[in-house]
Write a protein that holds these residues in place. Structure first.
Motif, PDB file in Angstrom:
ATOM      1  N   ALA A  19       1.891  -8.800   5.051  1.00 17.23           N
ATOM      2  CA  ALA A  19       0.885  -7.802   5.417  1.00 17.23           C
ATOM      3  C   ALA A  19       0.541  -6.927   4.213  1.00 17.23           C
ATOM      4  N   ALA A  20       1.544  -6.622   3.386  1.00 10.24           N
ATOM      5  CA  ALA A  20       1.332  -5.724   2.250  1.00 10.24           C
ATOM      6  C   ALA A  20       0.476  -6.371   1.162  1.00 10.24           C
ATOM      7  N   THR A  21       0.262  -7.683   1.228  1.00 13.12           N
ATOM      8  CA  THR A  21      -0.573  -8.303   0.209  1.00 13.12           C
ATOM      9  C   THR A  21      -2.056  -8.039   0.465  1.00 13.12           C
ATOM     10  N   ASP A  22      -2.394  -7.515   1.623  1.00 19.64           N
ATOM     11  CA  ASP A  22      -3.777  -7.112   1.840  1.00 19.64           C
ATOM     12  C   ASP A  22      -4.056  -5.887   0.970  1.00 19.64           C
ATOM     13  N   PRO A  23      -5.027  -5.981   0.047  1.00 21.10           N
ATOM     14  CA  PRO A  23      -5.196  -4.891  -0.919  1.00 21.10           C
ATOM     15  C   PRO A  23      -5.615  -3.567  -0.283  1.00 21.10           C
ATOM     16  N   VAL A  24      -6.423  -3.648   0.776  1.00 17.30           N
ATOM     17  CA  VAL A  24      -6.887  -2.402   1.393  1.00 17.30           C
ATOM     18  C   VAL A  24      -5.715  -1.647   2.016  1.00 17.30           C
ATOM     19  N   SER A  25      -4.891  -2.351   2.790  1.00 14.39           N
ATOM     20  CA  SER A  25      -3.772  -1.606   3.386  1.00 14.39           C
ATOM     21  C   SER A  25      -2.751  -1.222   2.331  1.00 14.39           C
ATOM     22  N   ALA A  26      -2.605  -2.044   1.291  1.00 15.45           N
ATOM     23  CA  ALA A  26      -1.653  -1.690   0.224  1.00 15.45           C
ATOM     24  C   ALA A  26      -2.051  -0.357  -0.421  1.00 15.45           C
ATOM     25  N   ARG A  27      -3.339  -0.223  -0.782  1.00 16.62           N
ATOM     26  CA  ARG A  27      -3.727   1.029  -1.453  1.00 16.62           C
ATOM     27  C   ARG A  27      -3.706   2.207  -0.492  1.00 16.62           C
ATOM     28  N   GLN A  28      -4.115   1.967   0.759  1.00 17.66           N
ATOM     29  CA  GLN A  28      -4.121   3.071   1.725  1.00 17.66           C
ATOM     30  C   GLN A  28      -2.704   3.580   1.993  1.00 17.66           C
ATOM     31  N   ASP A  29      -1.745   2.674   2.026  1.00 14.11           N
ATOM     32  CA  ASP A  29      -0.352   3.096   2.221  1.00 14.11           C
ATOM     33  C   ASP A  29       0.109   4.004   1.086  1.00 14.11           C
ATOM     34  N   ILE A  30      -0.320   3.701  -0.121  1.00 11.92           N
ATOM     35  CA  ILE A  30       0.071   4.519  -1.274  1.00 11.92           C
ATOM     36  C   ILE A  30      -0.625   5.882  -1.216  1.00 11.92           C
ATOM     37  N   PHE A  31      -1.916   5.882  -0.867  1.00 15.63           N
ATOM     38  CA  PHE A  31      -2.626   7.166  -0.741  1.00 15.63           C
ATOM     39  C   PHE A  31      -1.979   8.053   0.333  1.00 15.63           C
ATOM     40  N   LYS A  32      -1.427   7.419   1.361  1.00 13.14           N
ATOM     41  CA  LYS A  32      -0.734   8.204   2.401  1.00 13.14           C
ATOM     42  C   LYS A  32       0.479   8.919   1.802  1.00 13.14           C
ATOM     43  N   GLN A  33       1.116   8.278   0.837  1.00 11.60           N
ATOM     44  CA  GLN A  33       2.259   8.927   0.174  1.00 11.60           C
ATOM     45  C   GLN A  33       1.787  10.089  -0.700  1.00 11.60           C
ATOM     46  N   PHE A  34       0.618   9.928  -1.333  1.00 14.10           N
ATOM     47  CA  PHE A  34       0.034  11.045  -2.108  1.00 14.10           C
ATOM     48  C   PHE A  34      -0.079  12.261  -1.198  1.00 14.10           C
ATOM     49  N   LYS A  35      -0.628  11.982  -0.009  1.00 14.54           N
ATOM     50  CA  LYS A  35      -0.914  13.071   0.925  1.00 14.54           C
ATOM     51  C   LYS A  35       0.378  13.766   1.359  1.00 14.54           C
ATOM     52  N   LYS A  36       1.397  12.955   1.622  1.00 16.23           N
ATOM     53  CA  LYS A  36       2.676  13.505   2.075  1.00 16.23           C
ATOM     54  C   LYS A  36       3.286  14.409   0.992  1.00 16.23           C
TER      55      LYS A  36
END
Ligand code: HEC
Length: 146
Positions: A19-36
Motif C-alpha cells: 500500500a505504501a508504494t502508492d506515491p499519493v498515500s506515501a507523501r500524504q502520510d509524511i505530510f501528516k507527520q509534518f502536521k503532528k
C-alpha cells in the motif's frame, strides 16, 4: 501449487508495504507527520511553555521527515490525474524550478530550527518556528489546492 501462489500473492497485495508504494498515500502520510510535529511545537510556542528537550526532539524529527515527501511526486500524480484523491497542483510539474526552491527553502528552515532548538533561547526558537511555518504556507499557496 497454484492455490499457494495465489494466496501468497494476495498476502503481498494486502500488506502495508505494498500500500505504501502508492506515491499519493506515501507523501500524504509524511505530510501528516509534518502536521503532528508542527502542532505539538505550536502548542508549546503559543502557551509560552517551551520544553527544550521535547521541542528539540520534535524539531529534529521534523527535519528528518522534511527530506522525505519529495521523492513521492512522480509525473502523472497531480490532482485530476492520479487514481487517488490528491491536492497536488499541476504547477509542481509545470514549474519545477519554483517547486525545487520551495522544497529547498523549507528544508533550510527546518534544519535551522533543529539547530536553534538545540542551542537557542525561547525567543529565537519562536522566530525560527514562525519562519518554518511561513515556508509551509507559501508552498501550499503555490502548489496545493485548498
Ligand atoms: C514544498 C512544498 C510544501 C511544503 C514546504 C509543505 N507542504 Fe504540506 N503539502 C504540500 C502538497 C503539494 C500537499 C498535497 C499532497 C497531496 O495531496 O498529494 C501537501 C499536503 C499537506 C497536508 C495534507 C496531507 C493529507 O492528509 O492529505 C498537510 C497536513 C500538510 N501538507 C502540512 C504541512 C506542514 C505542517 C508543513 C510545514 C511544516 C508543510 N505541509 C510543508 C506541499 C508542501
Amino acid at each position: 501449487m497454484k492455490k499457494t501462489l495465489m494466496l501468497s500473492l494476495c498476502a503481498v497485495l494486502a500488506s502495508p508495504a505494498f500500500a505504501a508504494t502508492d506515491p499519493v498515500s506515501a507523501r500524504q502520510d509524511i505530510f501528516k507527520q509534518f502536521k503532528k510535529d508542527a502542532a505539538a511545537m505550536g502548542k508549546m510556542v503559543k502557551s509560552d511553555t517551551i520544553n527544550k528537550d521535547e521541542f528539540s526532539k520534535l524539531a529534529a524529527h521534523l527535519d528528518e521527515v522534511a527530506q522525505q515527501p519529495w521523492q513521492h511526486f512522480p509525473a502523472g500524480t497531480a490532482s485530476g490525474q492520479a487514481a487517488r484523491k490528491t491536492e497536488a497542483k499541476a504547477e509542481i510539474w509545470s514549474k519545477p524550478a519554483e517547486w525545487t526552491k520551495a522544497v529547498d527553502s523549507f528544508k533550510a528552515e527546518t534544519g535551522k530550527l533543529k539547530q536553534v532548538a538545540a542551542n537557542g533561547d525561547a525567543a529565537s526558537i519562536k522566530n525560527q518556528f514562525a519562519a518554518v511555518q511561513k515556508t509551509c504556507k507559501s508552498c501550499h499557496d503555490a502548489f496545493r489546492k485548498d
